[in-house]
Design a protein around this motif. Structure first.
Motif, PDB file in Angstrom:
ATOM      1  N   VAL A   1       0.730  -1.144   0.119  1.00 42.35           N
ATOM      2  CA  VAL A   1       0.080  -0.112   0.026  1.00 42.35           C
ATOM      3  C   VAL A   1       0.965   1.150   0.080  1.00 42.35           C
ATOM      4  CG1 VAL A   1      -0.219   0.015   2.507  1.00 42.35           C
ATOM      5  CG2 VAL A   1      -1.908   1.296   1.163  1.00 42.35           C
ATOM      6  N   VAL A   2       2.011   1.141   0.648  1.00 39.05           N
ATOM      7  CA  VAL A   2       2.724   2.452   0.735  1.00 39.05           C
ATOM      8  C   VAL A   2       3.582   2.823  -0.633  1.00 39.05           C
ATOM      9  CG1 VAL A   2       5.183   3.415   1.870  1.00 39.05           C
ATOM     10  CG2 VAL A   2       3.255   2.145   3.113  1.00 39.05           C
ATOM     11  N   VAL A   3       4.036   1.372  -1.282  1.00 36.15           N
ATOM     12  CA  VAL A   3       4.564   1.430  -2.617  1.00 36.15           C
ATOM     13  C   VAL A   3       3.628   2.114  -3.422  1.00 36.15           C
ATOM     14  CG1 VAL A   3       5.609   0.125  -4.457  1.00 36.15           C
ATOM     15  CG2 VAL A   3       6.347  -0.290  -2.233  1.00 36.15           C
ATOM     16  N   ASP A   4       2.311   1.738  -3.685  1.00 34.24           N
ATOM     17  CA  ASP A   4       1.591   2.123  -4.576  1.00 34.24           C
ATOM     18  C   ASP A   4       1.011   3.514  -4.299  1.00 34.24           C
ATOM     19  OD1 ASP A   4       1.398  -0.432  -5.948  1.00 34.24           O
ATOM     20  OD2 ASP A   4      -0.583  -0.979  -4.818  1.00 34.24           O
ATOM     21  N   TYR A   5       1.093   3.947  -2.888  1.00 36.92           N
ATOM     22  CA  TYR A   5       0.763   5.277  -2.706  1.00 36.92           C
ATOM     23  C   TYR A   5       1.981   6.100  -3.036  1.00 36.92           C
ATOM     24  CZ  TYR A   5       0.448   9.635   0.239  1.00 36.92           C
ATOM     25  OH  TYR A   5       0.520  10.916   0.614  1.00 36.92           O
ATOM     26  N   ASN A   6       3.017   5.922  -2.956  1.00 35.25           N
ATOM     27  CA  ASN A   6       4.070   6.594  -3.615  1.00 35.25           C
ATOM     28  C   ASN A   6       4.067   6.956  -4.987  1.00 35.25           C
ATOM     29  OD1 ASN A   6       4.968   7.269  -0.946  1.00 35.25           O
ATOM     30  ND2 ASN A   6       6.635   5.351  -0.977  1.00 35.25           N
ATOM     31  N   GLU A   7       3.740   5.555  -5.694  1.00 36.82           N
ATOM     32  CA  GLU A   7       3.426   6.044  -7.116  1.00 36.82           C
ATOM     33  C   GLU A   7       2.504   6.611  -7.930  1.00 36.82           C
ATOM     34  OE1 GLU A   7       3.607   1.901  -8.557  1.00 36.82           O
ATOM     35  OE2 GLU A   7       5.502   1.452  -7.916  1.00 36.82           O
ATOM     36  N   GLY A   8       1.503   6.822  -7.082  1.00 36.76           N
ATOM     37  CA  GLY A   8       0.544   7.375  -7.383  1.00 36.76           C
ATOM     38  C   GLY A   8       0.593   9.153  -7.012  1.00 36.76           C
ATOM     39  N   GLN A   9       1.071   9.231  -5.857  1.00 37.98           N
ATOM     40  CA  GLN A   9       0.997  10.885  -5.300  1.00 37.98           C
ATOM     41  C   GLN A   9       2.136  11.509  -5.786  1.00 37.98           C
ATOM     42  OE1 GLN A   9      -1.506  11.612  -3.613  1.00 37.98           O
ATOM     43  NE2 GLN A   9      -0.779  13.531  -3.056  1.00 37.98           N
ATOM     44  N   VAL A  10       3.237  10.854  -6.473  1.00 30.00           N
ATOM     45  CA  VAL A  10       4.231  11.320  -7.303  1.00 30.00           C
ATOM     46  C   VAL A  10       3.737  12.426  -8.197  1.00 30.00           C
ATOM     47  CG1 VAL A  10       4.765   9.714  -8.969  1.00 30.00           C
ATOM     48  CG2 VAL A  10       6.552  11.089  -8.058  1.00 30.00           C
ATOM     49  N   GLY A  11       2.829  12.120  -8.984  1.00 33.02           N
ATOM     50  CA  GLY A  11       2.239  12.956 -10.004  1.00 33.02           C
ATOM     51  C   GLY A  11       1.870  14.432  -9.424  1.00 33.02           C
ATOM     52  N   ILE A  12       1.635  14.501  -8.315  1.00 31.52           N
ATOM     53  CA  ILE A  12       1.152  15.955  -8.021  1.00 31.52           C
ATOM     54  C   ILE A  12       2.416  16.702  -7.617  1.00 31.52           C
ATOM     55  CG2 ILE A  12       0.159  17.386  -5.881  1.00 31.52           C
ATOM     56  CD1 ILE A  12      -1.957  15.930  -7.580  1.00 31.52           C
ATOM     57  N   ASP A  13       3.622  16.093  -7.172  1.00 31.03           N
ATOM     58  CA  ASP A  13       4.788  16.603  -6.710  1.00 31.03           C
ATOM     59  C   ASP A  13       5.556  16.970  -8.254  1.00 31.03           C
ATOM     60  OD1 ASP A  13       4.165  16.460  -4.147  1.00 31.03           O
ATOM     61  OD2 ASP A  13       5.151  14.751  -3.815  1.00 31.03           O
ATOM     62  N   LEU A  14       5.300  16.054  -9.049  1.00 29.35           N
ATOM     63  CA  LEU A  14       6.000  16.245 -10.375  1.00 29.35           C
ATOM     64  C   LEU A  14       5.451  17.155 -11.176  1.00 29.35           C
ATOM     65  CD1 LEU A  14       7.962  14.877 -12.324  1.00 29.35           C
ATOM     66  CD2 LEU A  14       6.358  13.477 -13.182  1.00 29.35           C
ATOM     67  N   SER A  15       4.050  17.535 -11.247  1.00 27.37           N
ATOM     68  CA  SER A  15       3.524  18.720 -11.922  1.00 27.37           C
ATOM     69  C   SER A  15       3.701  19.919 -11.306  1.00 27.37           C
ATOM     70  CB  SER A  15       1.963  18.378 -11.547  1.00 27.37           C
ATOM     71  OG  SER A  15       1.380  19.427 -12.141  1.00 27.37           O
ATOM     72  N   ASP A  16       3.965  19.890  -9.950  1.00 35.64           N
ATOM     73  CA  ASP A  16       4.451  21.302  -9.239  1.00 35.64           C
ATOM     74  C   ASP A  16       6.081  21.564  -9.653  1.00 35.64           C
ATOM     75  OD1 ASP A  16       1.938  21.500  -8.285  1.00 35.64           O
ATOM     76  OD2 ASP A  16       2.524  20.731  -6.286  1.00 35.64           O
ATOM     77  N   GLU A  17       6.815  20.399  -9.772  1.00 28.53           N
ATOM     78  CA  GLU A  17       8.273  20.728  -9.930  1.00 28.53           C
ATOM     79  C   GLU A  17       8.326  21.267 -11.520  1.00 28.53           C
ATOM     80  OE1 GLU A  17      12.503  18.161 -10.011  1.00 28.53           O
ATOM     81  OE2 GLU A  17      10.512  17.146  -9.483  1.00 28.53           O
TER      82      GLU A  17
END
Length: 577
Positions: free
Chosen positions: A422-438
């Motif tokens: 669940v932690v691995v899938d959360y990191n793979e999904g939530q990275v899209g928000i940070d990547l868009s801001d970056e």
């Protein structure tokens, strides 16, 4: 002497008596004295007080009984709530089939320019609307306000479609080449001198366009609704975002901040963000950073954002009932949201606060060792888990159990790294928000001056930030072999918008500098000598041993050359580009 026995007098100890406590008379004492006097005369009737006392006693007994009943009901409810959580088996979880319908709605040729991808969102229609509303805003200001003859606003002339495109191009240029103030772009100082801004338009004209840059008619603005000044632009671009690309199975919901410190009713303060003060945006992104929907949080005035559960449901309305998985952080995740999404055939994966209502206390208060996981599952298939790495992590999921998997990375101490699925899938999904801001922050223009309004900041973030990132991601999908950075993509847009040369297309380059994945002992990256530094030292007369000492040891190589030679950054820029 007398024969009588002598009696010795013993000292008498004084006894301190307690002081009488004098209590002041109260109204009840006075009434009792009056009642006693009246009863002695036989002229007082006690029936009223007897009836009232009996009625009050009966009412108290009824209240006590009802209170006991309520306590019993609450105890039953608590027992029922607690009994909902049990051992994690996965038998209560629901399984939704997702039909992979990911699609790109726009097909371009491989040699299509970057501007063509950006014009998917910034169409001629949008430029025409910005031109009309900017002219209308300037004319309304000149007519309604008292202005002096010496001010620049008296020199206002209606803008055109071509001039508005050059204005957008200058904003792109100011993001790529950043200076301390807007006036320095037109400065004749040797440190700032350039010909691009001067050939495009004058400084006074640029400042006038920036002052009156507008997207809606002020005369039809509802009273107290400030969002209408930017709402049309957001709605138009969001429609283009959704039609250009369909998301996959996993989407993430998050927020971003647009820095703004002037007075504004819905200005927010978020201490955990890099920009703590500003306008708050809710957004939906895919793991690759593509943004599908954006909504401005208007504070207490926003009726559509009365609860965080409503925010997530409104943002993802077009993507529910299709078997997708929504990833949220601790700000949004709750049991109520998970239940609502399950009713819409959608899974939820997210981090949750340990203080969230309804969580099992035996898991929340449990003390576990490092890399251990415990959890509970309720009757709806919602699994609450607790994992400890460096600190405790609490997760909530409707499609995971307590499985632990390898992440593919290695730790210098223990070797392979493991984490819950669940932690691995959360990191793979939530990275899209940070990547868009970056990606949006790279090359973003910084607007200066007193004429900057809050909706100018929002327009730059959405039009020159989010739209550019989405166009860049679409360009990468159609050009997988031609790698460029987001800054190079912005440079190409600037060149094409300002018409700086006749051939703005990017030439494909096969050379690419990458970091090796080979490791030595203790999981350290493999480092080898730069081949060009070694050859230069040998050609300069150094022996083989001396050249080995002079050559730089690096962990980067050129993947486009035969044999993947190790190359340093300086030699790559001079010999490979």
């Amino acid at each position: 002497m007398s024969d009588l026995p002598s009696t010795s007098k013993r000292p008498v100890r004084a006894v301190r008596l307690p002081k009488p406590t004098i209590r002041p008379l109260t109204i009840l004492d006075i009434i009792e004295n009056d009642l006693s006097d009246a009863s002695s005369n036989g002229d007082f009737d006690y029936s009223f007080f007897l009836n009232s006392s009996s009625e009050s006693d009966s009412e108290n007994e009824q209240n006590e009984v009802s209170a006991d009943d309520n306590d019993n009901d609450n105890a039953d409810d608590n027992t029922h709530t607690y009994s909902q959580w049990g051992t994690v088996t996965g038998l209560n979880q629901k399984h939704f089939e997702f039909n992979d319908i990911r699609d790109i709605r726009f097909n371009f040729k491989i040699k299509s320019s970057c501007l063509q991808y950006f014009q998917i969102f910034m169409t001629d229609e949008l430029v025409e609307i910005m031109m009309l509303e900017t002219n209308r805003n300037a004319n309304q200001f000149v007519k309604q306000k008292r202005i002096t003859r010496d001010t620049q606003m008296t020199k206002w002339v209606d803008t055109t479609h071509e001039e508005m495109i050059r204005f957008i191009g200058l904003l792109f240029y100011m993001g790529v080449v950043k200076l301390s103030s807007t006036a320095n772009y037109w400065s004749r100082n040797v440190l700032y001198q350039n010909e691009i801004c001067r050939k495009s338009m004058s400084r006074e004209r640029f400042e006038l366009l920036l002052r009156f840059w507008h997207f809606a008619n002020n005369q039809i603005e509802p009273e107290g609704d400030q969002l209408c000044r930017i709402q049309y632009l957001i709605t138009y671009l969001v429609t283009k975002f959704k039609t250009a690309k369909i998301p996959g199975e996993i989407i993430a919901v998050g927020e971003t901040m647009i820095p703004f410190r002037d007075r504004l009713k819905f200005r927010q303060f978020m201490p955990q963000k890099s920009h703590k003060d500003g306008v708050k945006l809710f957004k939906v992104c895919s793991p690759d950073g593509y943004t599908y929907d954006i909504n401005i949080f208007a504070g207490k005035m926003d009726k559509e954002c009365e609860g965080l559960e409503t925010v997530v449901l409104n943002l993802c309305e077009d993507y529910l009932d299709q078997g997708r998985t929504i990833v949220t952080d601790t700000f949004y995740t709750s049991i109520a949201l998970a239940d609502s999404l399950l009713e819409r055939r959608t899974h939820l994966v997210g981090m949750v606060k340990k203080t969230e209502k309804g969580l099992p206390l035996e898991v929340v208060n449990a003390q576990i060792k490092k890399r251990e996981i415990i959890g509970k599952e309720n009757i709806n298939g919602i699994v609450f888990a607790k994992w400890k790495e460096r600190q405790y992590i609490h997760t909530l999921s409707t499609c995971h159990n307590l499985d632990i998997v390898e992440t593919g990375k290695k730790n210098q101490k223990d070797g392979k790294m493991i984490k819950p699925k669940v932690v691995v899938d959360y990191n793979e999904g939530q990275v899209g928000i940070d990547l868009s801001d970056e990606l949006s922050s790279r090359g973003m223009p910084v607007l200066h001056g007193r004429a900057i309004r809050w909706y100018h900041k929002v327009a730059c973030e959405i039009l020159l930030g989010t739209s550019v990132v989405n166009a860049y991601l679409l360009w990468k999908i159609h050009n997988p072999d031609n790698f460029i950075t987001i800054v190079e993509f912005r440079e190409a847009l600037t060149t094409e918008l300002l018409i700086l040369n006749d051939n703005p297309a990017i030439v494909a380059s096969k050379h690419k500098l990458e970091v090796t994945k080979l490791v030595r002992k203790k999981n350290r990256k493999l480092r080898r000598r730069c081949v060009h530094c070694y050859e230069k030292a040998r050609s300069g007369g150094c022996s083989a041993e001396e050249a080995k000492k002079v050559a730089t040891q690096v962990s980067t190589y050129c993947s486009g050359c035969k044999g993947n030679p190790f190359v340093c950054m300086e030699c790559f820029q001079t010999d490979h580009i």
